[in-house]
Enzyme design. Structure first.
Site, short mmCIF file in Angstrom:
data_model
loop_
_atom_site.label_atom_id
_atom_site.label_comp_id
_atom_site.label_asym_id
_atom_site.label_seq_id
_atom_site.Cartn_x
_atom_site.Cartn_y
_atom_site.Cartn_z
N CYS A 120 14.67 -1.88 0.97
CA CYS A 120 13.85 -0.77 1.09
C CYS A 120 14.16 0.14 2.24
O CYS A 120 14.07 -0.51 3.30
CB CYS A 120 12.42 -1.27 1.12
SG CYS A 120 11.26 0.26 1.28
N CYS A 176 5.68 -0.64 -0.42
CA CYS A 176 5.56 0.76 -0.69
C CYS A 176 4.69 0.88 -1.96
O CYS A 176 4.18 2.03 -2.04
CB CYS A 176 6.76 1.50 -1.12
SG CYS A 176 8.26 1.68 0.17
N HIS A 236 10.97 0.03 4.27
CA HIS A 236 10.41 -1.11 5.16
C HIS A 236 11.51 -2.06 5.69
O HIS A 236 11.21 -3.20 6.15
CB HIS A 236 9.60 -1.93 4.22
CG HIS A 236 8.06 -0.97 4.20
ND1 HIS A 236 8.32 -0.08 2.91
CD2 HIS A 236 7.32 -0.93 4.83
CE1 HIS A 236 6.84 0.51 3.24
NE2 HIS A 236 6.37 -0.08 4.09
N HIS A 251 -2.11 5.20 12.88
CA HIS A 251 -3.06 5.51 12.22
C HIS A 251 -4.34 6.31 12.99
O HIS A 251 -4.76 7.33 12.71
CB HIS A 251 -3.98 4.32 11.68
CG HIS A 251 -3.21 3.69 10.83
ND1 HIS A 251 -2.91 2.22 11.08
CD2 HIS A 251 -2.53 3.95 9.86
CE1 HIS A 251 -1.89 1.78 10.09
NE2 HIS A 251 -1.85 2.63 9.35
N HIS A 288 -2.64 0.58 13.55
CA HIS A 288 -1.88 0.69 14.83
C HIS A 288 -2.05 1.96 15.43
O HIS A 288 -2.73 3.00 14.93
CB HIS A 288 -0.58 0.29 14.83
CG HIS A 288 0.08 0.73 13.60
ND1 HIS A 288 0.57 2.32 13.87
CD2 HIS A 288 0.58 0.58 12.41
CE1 HIS A 288 1.34 2.80 12.66
NE2 HIS A 288 0.97 1.64 11.95
N CYS A 306 9.38 -2.36 -4.41
CA CYS A 306 9.00 -2.82 -2.88
C CYS A 306 7.36 -2.90 -2.89
O CYS A 306 6.68 -1.75 -3.13
CB CYS A 306 9.56 -1.78 -2.21
SG CYS A 306 8.81 -2.01 -0.41
N LYS A 347 10.45 3.81 13.75
CA LYS A 347 9.19 3.94 13.12
C LYS A 347 8.06 2.86 13.14
O LYS A 347 8.73 1.75 13.08
CB LYS A 347 9.18 4.49 11.66
CG LYS A 347 7.79 4.82 11.08
CD LYS A 347 7.61 4.75 9.71
CE LYS A 347 6.35 4.63 9.23
NZ LYS A 347 6.08 4.27 7.80
N LYS A 396 3.52 -1.61 10.13
CA LYS A 396 2.75 -3.00 10.07
C LYS A 396 3.64 -3.93 9.22
O LYS A 396 3.90 -4.99 9.82
CB LYS A 396 1.34 -2.81 9.17
CG LYS A 396 0.52 -2.35 10.00
CD LYS A 396 -0.86 -1.80 9.02
CE LYS A 396 -0.80 -0.77 8.04
NZ LYS A 396 -1.81 -0.33 7.46
O1 ME8 Z 1 0.35 4.94 3.24
N1 ME8 Z 1 3.50 7.39 13.15
O2 ME8 Z 1 -1.30 3.72 4.21
P1 ME8 Z 1 -0.65 3.51 5.57
C1 ME8 Z 1 2.63 8.33 12.80
N2 ME8 Z 1 -2.62 4.05 1.86
N3 ME8 Z 1 1.95 8.20 11.94
C2 ME8 Z 1 1.70 7.06 11.29
C3 ME8 Z 1 2.78 5.94 11.55
C4 ME8 Z 1 3.59 6.14 12.52
N4 ME8 Z 1 4.38 5.38 13.39
N5 ME8 Z 1 2.48 4.92 10.81
C5 ME8 Z 1 1.43 5.32 10.19
C6 ME8 Z 1 -0.87 4.27 3.27
N6 ME8 Z 1 0.96 6.54 10.17
C7 ME8 Z 1 -1.48 4.68 1.88
C8 ME8 Z 1 -2.23 6.08 2.04
S1 ME8 Z 1 -3.56 8.12 1.00
C9 ME8 Z 1 -4.07 8.58 -0.61
C10 ME8 Z 1 -2.77 6.49 0.80
C11 ME8 Z 1 -0.06 7.19 9.69
O3 ME8 Z 1 -1.72 2.41 5.93
C12 ME8 Z 1 0.45 8.24 8.88
O4 ME8 Z 1 -0.47 9.28 8.74
O5 ME8 Z 1 0.57 2.88 5.27
C13 ME8 Z 1 1.05 7.66 7.56
O6 ME8 Z 1 1.26 8.86 6.53
C14 ME8 Z 1 -0.20 6.92 7.24
O7 ME8 Z 1 -0.53 6.39 8.57
C15 ME8 Z 1 0.21 5.69 6.47
O8 ME8 Z 1 -0.75 4.74 6.41
#
Ligand code: ME8
Length: 531
Positions: free
Chosen positions: A143, A129, A146, A21, A18, A126, A294, A297
């Site tokens: 949580c 998380c 979430h 990312h 989304h 969770c 926020k 997904k």
């Molecule tokens: O946490 N606003 O993956 P993830 C801004 N796999 N940035 C956002 C956002 C939002 N609403 N939502 C997501 C994970 N992000 C783990 C990470 S790293 C070793 C492992 C961005 O798919 C932001 O960078 O849930 C957030 O930290 C990341 O996506 C989380 O991605």
């Protein structure tokens, strides 16, 4: 030569990407491109986090094996990077066999050091998380991140002695006050450390979809440990020479606040245990919020970046996110907001500046950039001629300092002030009046013609300068501007390879534009969005 290693989080492939990312990847790309412009040796890493409960569940809900599921979804995340115009040097997948092997070697080092031991765990978990919770950290039993109900889990796990690293972590934070940026995130992480750290479970007995614990194949390594190690494993097998020596420790790990604790506490402790240097900085940007919440997904309230990018291109998307939201803070985004900013700033301000400047050079000088009147530029640089020279150089210096400081939205604002200045300059100089006066007989006509030459050259030079300063943010547009100025071959061709060249920051100085270039006006860079 300096070097710069920047990373995005590796995204979970439990669902589709989304706008959040796309935001992190775009922001990291701005930094990567800027550092390449400075002539630094840059490595920009992004990728996907493919193990764990969530992914296993998502796959089984679709009736697929985890591997089938991740192989399919990963493509969508690779697409995000391509579609936002990211210039990443590598895309890591945690299912890469080289990554898996490296993770096993890494945790074996921690085990051999005595930092990992076996114990039993029971408590609330969770799956979204991939983390355990204690009751008091839940909100109404749910949580906090979430809004879902944690499940009770009980199993024998391997634990990492995080508690043993508390003093070392606190001392490290004290010695590196800019380790986590912005400052309030540093304070948050430090106070978490100072409240006391408990050992964490780093393996799972019931989960199958993960990397085996090397000394006990009945368990898999906790997905967060597996994931964090990507930043180091990638350098061991991505194409390129001596990447570990060249790029470790990382300069910036970029992310939002949801994963600060993992990166600010667990990751440094794991690196200390395995004997590696710690990263220079974490940069924690804010959340993009839709309707005040926020996007996530798991919550299902996500804004899909693809239709916007497909309709309007990567640059307007990058521009919107980095302009709308102060970098490092949360901010609201919406499709209406996107359209409004596109029309007022990209179409009316930048697009219009490019089209009026190039078409006036076409109309009044047959498309050839005139030479500025003799001696004028020197005078301008000394502050006695055109005011643009001094302002232009101040803009470039300020934007550079802000970009170096990772103040991405601040730099964009600085540059935008100069875009507006150039539009005002057109009004002040009124080239259409000068062109009329230049037709007059005698010295009045001659001096109006010289003033017109100077103005048109200033505008072309202003655009050239903008094409360097704005490049990290809107690289395709900047290539198109340089192409219209006759400075570079067709931008579309470079774009087809997905990697536009990064013009040197040496060009971020007023006065470098050669006269005589052939300028073309072309179609509007940003056709207005009409509802
Ligand atoms: O946490 N606003 O993956 P993830 C801004 N796999 N940035 C956002 C956002 C939002 N609403 N939502 C997501 C994970 N992000 C783990 C990470 S790293 C070793 C492992 C961005 O798919 C932001 O960078 O849930 C957030 O930290 C990341 O996506 C989380 O991605």
């Amino acid at each position: 030569m300096g070097r710069f290693f920047i990373t995005t989080p590796i995204y979970y492939v439990n669902d589709v990407p989304h706008i959040g990312h796309a935001y992190t990847t775009s922001a990291a790309d701005v930094a990567a491109r800027f550092h390449r412009q400075l002539g630094e040796d840059v490595f920009f890493l992004t990728g996907t986090d493919e193990h764990g409960t969530k992914v296993e569940q998502a796959a089984s809900a679709r009736g697929l094996s985890p591997k089938e599921h991740v192989d399919e979804v990963v493509q969508k995340f690779k697409d995000v990077a391509v579609k936002v115009g990211a210039s990443n040097d590598f895309f890591i997948r945690t299912t890469d066999p080289q990554h898996e092997k490296f993770v096993q070697q890494f945790v074996q080092k921690c085990y051999d050091k005595g930092d990992i031991y076996k114990s039993s765990y029971s408590g609330l978990y969770c799956p979204a998380c991939e983390a355990y919770y204690i009751e008091e950290n839940l909100v109404d039993g749910l949580c906090p991140d979430h809004g879902t109900k944690p499940v009770y889990m009980e199993e024998d796990n391997y634990f990492f002695r995080l508690s043993a690293f508390q003093d070392r972590l606190a001392a490290f934070y004290k010695s590196r006050p800019d380790f986590v940026r912005p400052k309030h995130r540093y304070n948050e992480a430090l106070s978490f450390i100072e409240q006391g750290l408990e050992d964490i479970s780093v393996s799972r007995a019931t989960l199958k979809w993960g990397i085996g614990v090397p000394w006990d194949e009945s368990q898999v390594i906790y997905v967060w440990v597996d994931a964090l190690i990507n930043y180091l494993s990638a350098l061991h097998y991505a194409p390129g020479d001596d990447l570990v020596a060249r790029f470790w420790p990382a300069d910036y790990h970029m992310m939002a606040q949801d994963i600060l604790k993992f990166h600010g506490i667990i990751w440094p402790a794991l690196l200390m245990s395995a004997g590696y240097e710690l990263p220079e900085h974490l940069f924690i940007h804010g959340y993009l919020k839709l309707g005040g919440e926020k996007m996530s997904k798991t919550r299902g309230n996500v804004m899909d970046p693809f239709p916007l990018i497909e309709r309007y291109g990567a640059d307007p998307f990058r521009f919107y996110c980095l302009r709308e939201v102060s970098f490092g803070q949360d901010g609201m985004v919406s499709e209406e907001g996107f359209k409004a900013r596109y029309n007022t700033e990209l179409a009316n301000e930048l697009g219009n500046l490019v089209s009026r400047s190039t078409s006036m050079i076409g109309k009044y000088r047959g498309g050839a950039v005139p030479a500025p009147p003799a001696g004028r530029d020197q005078a301008a640089l000394e502050g006695t001629g055109s005011p643009l020279a001094v302002e232009a150089n101040d803009t470039a210096d300020k934007a550079r300092a802000q970009l170096e400081d990772m103040d991405l939205s601040g730099a964009l604002e600085t540059i935008w002030v100069f875009v507006r200045r150039l539009n005002r300059y057109v009004e002040e100089q009124a080239p259409w009046k000068l062109a009329k006066e230049a037709g007059a007989e005698g010295s009045a006509g001659v001096s109006a013609a010289a003033a017109l030459d100077g103005t048109l050259w200033d505008l072309a030079e202003g655009l050239r300068l903008l094409s360097v300063l704005l490049h990290p943010f809107i690289p395709q547009t900047c290539a198109a501007i340089r192409e219209r100025l006759g400075l570079e071959p067709v931008a579309a061709e470079a774009g087809a390879e997905g990697r536009l060249p990064d013009p040197s920051w040496d060009g971020a100085r007023w006065g470098l534009l050669p006269a005589g270039l052939t300028v073309v006006a072309g179609a509007p860079l940003f056709p207005r969005i009409e509802d």
